[in-house]
Scaffold this motif. Structure first.
Motif, PDB file in Angstrom:
ATOM      1  N   UNK A  19       0.827  -1.204   0.000  1.00 56.36           N
ATOM      2  CA  UNK A  19       0.000   0.000   0.000  1.00 56.36           C
ATOM      3  C   UNK A  19       0.862   1.253   0.000  1.00 56.36           C
ATOM      4  N   UNK A  20       1.931   1.237   0.772  1.00 62.19           N
ATOM      5  CA  UNK A  20       2.820   2.403   0.814  1.00 62.19           C
ATOM      6  C   UNK A  20       3.502   2.648  -0.529  1.00 62.19           C
ATOM      7  N   UNK A  21       3.894   1.580  -1.191  1.00 65.21           N
ATOM      8  CA  UNK A  21       4.517   1.735  -2.513  1.00 65.21           C
ATOM      9  C   UNK A  21       3.508   2.292  -3.514  1.00 65.21           C
ATOM     10  N   UNK A  22       2.301   1.759  -3.502  1.00 66.56           N
ATOM     11  CA  UNK A  22       1.271   2.226  -4.431  1.00 66.56           C
ATOM     12  C   UNK A  22       0.921   3.689  -4.213  1.00 66.56           C
ATOM     13  N   UNK A  23       1.057   4.156  -2.968  1.00 68.56           N
ATOM     14  CA  UNK A  23       0.719   5.541  -2.651  1.00 68.56           C
ATOM     15  C   UNK A  23       1.948   6.447  -2.586  1.00 68.56           C
ATOM     16  N   UNK A  24       3.083   5.935  -3.106  1.00 75.17           N
ATOM     17  CA  UNK A  24       4.333   6.720  -3.156  1.00 75.17           C
ATOM     18  C   UNK A  24       4.758   7.218  -1.787  1.00 75.17           C
ATOM     19  N   UNK A  25       4.584   6.388  -0.779  1.00 72.94           N
ATOM     20  CA  UNK A  25       5.019   6.747   0.568  1.00 72.94           C
ATOM     21  C   UNK A  25       6.545   6.795   0.603  1.00 72.94           C
ATOM     22  N   UNK A  26       7.121   7.836   1.205  1.00 69.64           N
ATOM     23  CA  UNK A  26       8.579   7.974   1.147  1.00 69.64           C
ATOM     24  C   UNK A  26       9.347   6.981   2.014  1.00 69.64           C
ATOM     25  N   UNK A  27       8.724   6.450   3.065  1.00 63.74           N
ATOM     26  CA  UNK A  27       9.456   5.617   4.018  1.00 63.74           C
ATOM     27  C   UNK A  27       9.304   4.128   3.691  1.00 63.74           C
ATOM     28  N   UNK A  28       9.859   3.733   2.552  1.00 63.54           N
ATOM     29  CA  UNK A  28       9.900   2.334   2.135  1.00 63.54           C
ATOM     30  C   UNK A  28      11.316   2.034   1.662  1.00 63.54           C
ATOM     31  N   UNK A  29      11.878   0.958   2.150  1.00 62.46           N
ATOM     32  CA  UNK A  29      13.241   0.580   1.752  1.00 62.46           C
ATOM     33  C   UNK A  29      13.294   0.332   0.247  1.00 62.46           C
ATOM     34  N   UNK A  30      14.415   0.692  -0.348  1.00 65.05           N
ATOM     35  CA  UNK A  30      14.549   0.584  -1.802  1.00 65.05           C
ATOM     36  C   UNK A  30      14.363  -0.841  -2.292  1.00 65.05           C
ATOM     37  N   UNK A  31      14.900  -1.832  -1.571  1.00 68.66           N
ATOM     38  CA  UNK A  31      14.788  -3.214  -2.034  1.00 68.66           C
ATOM     39  C   UNK A  31      13.341  -3.698  -2.008  1.00 68.66           C
ATOM     40  N   UNK A  32      12.597  -3.258  -0.980  1.00 72.70           N
ATOM     41  CA  UNK A  32      11.184  -3.648  -0.896  1.00 72.70           C
ATOM     42  C   UNK A  32      10.365  -2.926  -1.968  1.00 72.70           C
ATOM     43  N   UNK A  33      10.674  -1.667  -2.206  1.00 71.14           N
ATOM     44  CA  UNK A  33       9.960  -0.917  -3.256  1.00 71.14           C
ATOM     45  C   UNK A  33      10.185  -1.585  -4.611  1.00 71.14           C
ATOM     46  N   UNK A  34      11.430  -1.966  -4.900  1.00 71.01           N
ATOM     47  CA  UNK A  34      11.742  -2.626  -6.167  1.00 71.01           C
ATOM     48  C   UNK A  34      11.055  -3.972  -6.278  1.00 71.01           C
TER      49      UNK A  34
END
Length: 225
Positions: A19-34
């Motif tokens: 959900x955080x990635x879909x909403x462009x939340x800034x506090x997500x680790x790069x590896x998890x976002x990828x």
């Protein structure tokens, strides 16, 4: 249909992280976002915008009410709205009303029913007081001057006077005027400027150069008939 739980399983992360990635939340680790982005590509996930609108209470859509889409003045305004809407990440819906009050009520009900986040009114037939009753459901902006409403407008009084002076500087002394709707606020301002402007002879006035039933009428054709 792929949902965010499917994405979470594929990316080996929590639903909250997806959900955080879909909403462009800034506090997500790069590896998890990828990982989430890779899962989106692999599973062909497409976001359900209706669900997003329900959860956020916003449609990111602006309504535009105008009488005619093929009138040059209205079309120019619509082009500006379109450009700014896309720049700000908004969509827009256009309603052509032909100055029919029942059509205008339909547009206002769309605002009340949260089909759009706000409404831009280019020109209208309903009274301003009646329209502003719907302001409780979302912002309403007029493209003409109204003293107690949000407005973005041209000063038609000043503009008309400048136009007359430009024609006078070219030594024209017999000048005609053409008004779309003689009772509109813009037309009243033009007529007022025309009345107080000296040093020329009013040769011709065409009023009601817009037909609610069939759209704009070419004023040149009226003169020639």
């Amino acid at each position: 249909m792929t949902n965010i739980r499917d994405l979470a399983r594929e990316a080996h992360v929590s639903v909250t992280t997806v959900s955080r990635v879909l909403n462009d939340h800034p506090y997500v680790a790069d590896d998890k976002r990828q990982a989430v982005q890779a899962a989106i590509q692999k599973l062909g996930y497409i976001r359900n915008q209706t669900a997003v609108h329900l959860s956020t209470g916003q449609t990111h859509t602006i309504g535009v009410m105008l009488p005619f889409v093929d009138h040059p003045y209205h079309a120019a305004i619509l082009q500006g709205i379109a450009r700014c809407a896309f720049e700000e990440g908004y969509r827009f819906l256009t309603w052509q009303t032909n100055y029919v009050e029942s059509h205008e009520h339909t547009v206002l009900k769309a605002l009340a029913q949260r089909e759009v986040d706000g409404l831009i009114i280019v020109s209208h037939s309903l009274s301003v007081d009646e329209i502003l009753q719907y302001e409780q459901y979302g912002p309403i902006v007029f493209c003409e001057y109204h003293p107690h409403a949000s407005s973005v407008y041209i000063n038609h009084y000043t503009a008309f006077q400048k136009g007359l002076k430009a024609l006078q500087s070219l030594h024209h002394t017999e000048i005609g005027i053409c008004l779309g709707r003689p009772d509109s606020s813009n037309s009243r301002a033009r007529k007022q400027a025309d009345t107080v402007s000296p040093d020329y002879q009013q040769a011709l006035t065409i009023e009601d150069a817009t037909s609610p039933g069939s759209g704009p009428i070419n004023p040149v054709a009226q003169v020639l008939c």
